[in-house]
Design an enzyme around this catalytic site. Structure first.
Site, short mmCIF file in Angstrom:
data_model
loop_
_atom_site.label_atom_id
_atom_site.label_comp_id
_atom_site.label_asym_id
_atom_site.label_seq_id
_atom_site.Cartn_x
_atom_site.Cartn_y
_atom_site.Cartn_z
N GLU A 127 37.07 25.15 21.83
CA GLU A 127 38.54 25.20 21.90
C GLU A 127 38.91 26.53 21.26
O GLU A 127 38.86 26.69 20.04
CB GLU A 127 39.12 23.99 21.16
CG GLU A 127 40.53 23.70 21.55
CD GLU A 127 41.49 24.40 20.63
OE1 GLU A 127 41.90 25.54 20.98
OE2 GLU A 127 41.80 23.84 19.58
N CYS B 88 46.80 27.77 17.81
CA CYS B 88 46.33 28.30 19.10
C CYS B 88 47.26 27.89 20.24
O CYS B 88 47.19 28.46 21.32
CB CYS B 88 44.90 27.86 19.36
SG CYS B 88 44.69 26.11 19.08
#
Ligand code: ADP
Length: 504
Positions: free
Chosen positions: A272, A306
């Site tokens: 990720e 993010c």
């Protein structure tokens, strides 16, 4: 083996653990609290004032090898536990996390700097993954297939993949661990957690609660490493044949290194990585809603997530209204400072390199002609790592900030006229984690949602993460999904079983 954690479920929560201190300064390997074999330590700092909170062991490659052996040996028995036993174990861990939420939030704020309100929200969010996977563990079922021949029975079994290495970042020190470890344990895997060197204390607190929940030795190991040792420790986790899965959340460059290193053992990998989320406000949209979404999406964790909105695209007809209202909300709603003080909404950035990067990007843009609407500078009165909430417009491709993941409280706002044009700009980057857009036009909602090259979309919503949803990206933002019913798949092997020559 698991009787002790069942007992804990029955105790009165408020009386049993009140005095327990979760602030640990040793690593947790094979069910024991240990120093590094090198006896080296490194300091954990509070980003508010750079004060040292404590020292933790700087685990080496030798320590990592011991943790792998411990996790491998624990796997032999842990793989035989029933789904119900693992579900109970996770539920017990979850209950302790809920019970200790406030202490966890305090530790998180100390080492990460985010405000207590944000830490409390993260703890609640992080806890929810353990609760979710305690439920999911009982739904990991195989399949019975239609056989092409009468005398055969075909089936698919789902089995735990083995030892899993979990490498996690500093921006969500609690949730990034629970999202991975909850899934791994639900599947029947054992794990080695390597938290960020900036935020190892939350990880150790979670290990302490796992110990109290009755996790068998070796099922969860936490190795703390300085940045200096992270690369060698990470390399061993990637290259050891005894580790069968690696789950990583962090930067794209480090993710690419780990991806390469995992090739030597053809390890299952979930990544990720970085995002560069577009946040689009179309002509037919509710600007007030968009401003509320933008505040949360841009400034949560002081812009260090993010899935943060990284590029705003506002339709020409809504541009001025959006900027005016966004500025007003920033000055009204954001109170920066020491996150442990009540009333403070946003803390500092995590480290000086992060502040330097943000400052450099803003200065470069302004020097090349970008318009600064607010902020644009450090807030040194508050501490060494504070940067003011900033809005920039008139940004073009000659500026370094254009197309770069900022990871700070800086909103770059572009104008657009046309749907195709904005979708093209949104898709013009090599990454694709989250994307957001505001529209009241149903056809446009489905059209644009179909075209955006991202793994997750918020429509008229700026905060979209939850345990039930599949979290992950496309393109260079990563591989695999976390949370949801898909989260366990990265920790499971599929085994096909053919039973032949059945006599009827
Ligand atoms: P950030 O830049 O946001 O700190 P990183 O990708 O550097 O993100 O860090 C995320 C996690 O990866 C942290 O736990 C860090 O210690 C770890 N890490 C950094 N470099 C390496 C490496 N070369 N190998 C393995 N892990 C690493």
């Amino acid at each position: 083996m698991l009787s002790s954690f069942r007992l804990l479920l029955l105790r009165n929560p408020s009386s049993s653990y009140r005095s327990l201190s979760l602030l640990k300064n040793q690593a947790y390997v094979d069910g024991k609290w240990v120093p590094s074999t090198s006896c080296e330590t490194f300091a954990v700092h509070n980003p508010v004032d750079n004060a040292i909170i404590t020292q933790v062991p700087d685990m080496t490659i030798e320590d990592t090898a011991l943790a792998i052996t411990s996790a491998k040996s624990a796997f032999h028995s842990f793989r035989k536990t029933t789904a119900k036993e693992r579900s109970d174990l996770l539920r017990c861990w979850y209950n302790l996390m809920v019970q200790h939420s406030e202490e966890l939030a305090e530790i998180l704020t100390k080492e990460n700097g985010k405000s207590l309100a944000e830490s409390r929200a993260e703890i609640k969010y992080g806890n929810s993954f353990v609760e979710w996977f305690s439920e999911e563990s009982r739904r990991i079922n195989g399949e019975i297939l239609q056989a092409p021949l009468r005398n055969r029975k075909l089936m698919i079994l789902k089995q735990p993949i083995g030892v899993a290495a979990l490498i996690t970042p500093w921006n969500f020190p609690h949730a990034m661990i629970t999202r991975k470890a909850g899934a791994a344990i639900a599947a029947g895997c054992t794990c080695i957690i390597k938290p960020s060197e900036d935020t190892p204390l939350t990880a150790l607190a979670l290990a302490k609660l796992a110990e109290d929940a009755g996790f068998p030795a070796g099922v969860i190991n936490v190795i703390t490493t300085s940045l200096k040792n992270s690369a060698t420790v990470g390399k061993l986790l990637c290259e050891s044949p005894d580790v069968r899965a690696l789950s990583f959340t962090g930067s794209t460059p480090v993710g690419k290194i780990l991806y390469e290193q995992c090739a030597s053992t053809v390890k299952r990998i979930s990544l990720e990585l970085g995002g560069n989320a577009p946040f689009i406000i179309f002509e037919k949209s509710n600007v007030d809603l968009a401003v509320t979404g933008a505040m949360a999406c841009k400034f949560r964790n002081t812009g260090q997530t993010c899935v943060s909105a990284n590029r705003f695209y506002v339709h020409n007809k809504k541009f001025d209204e959006f900027i005016d209202k966004f500025m007003e909300r920033i000055s009204k709603d954001i109170k920066m400072g020491d996150g442990s003080r009540e009333g403070v909404t946003h803390g500092p950035l995590i480290k000086s390199s992060q502040v330097d990067t943000v400052e450099k990007l803003v200065n470069d843009a302004v020097k090349k002609g970008a318009k600064l609407h607010c902020g644009g500078k450090r807030l040194e009165d508050l501490g060494p790592l504070f940067f003011a909430p900033t809005i920039l417009t008139d940004v073009d491709e000659t500026m370094e900030i254009c197309g770069k993941e900022i990871f700070g409280p800086v909103a770059v706002i572009h104008r657009f006229d046309d749907e195709d044009e904005v979708v093209r700009m949104a898709n013009s980057v090599p990454v694709g984690l989250a994307g957001y857009f505001y529209s009241e036009d149903l056809s446009q909602i489905f059209r644009v949602a179909g075209k955006l090259e991202v793994g997750m979309i918020g429509v008229n919503e700026g905060l979209i993460s939850c345990a039930e949803a599949a979290f992950g990206g496309v393109k260079e933002s990563g591989i695999g999904r976390e949370g949801s019913s898909h989260g366990v798949e990265d920790f499971l092997d599929i085994k096909y079983l053919c039973i032949g020559n059945i006599q009827y």
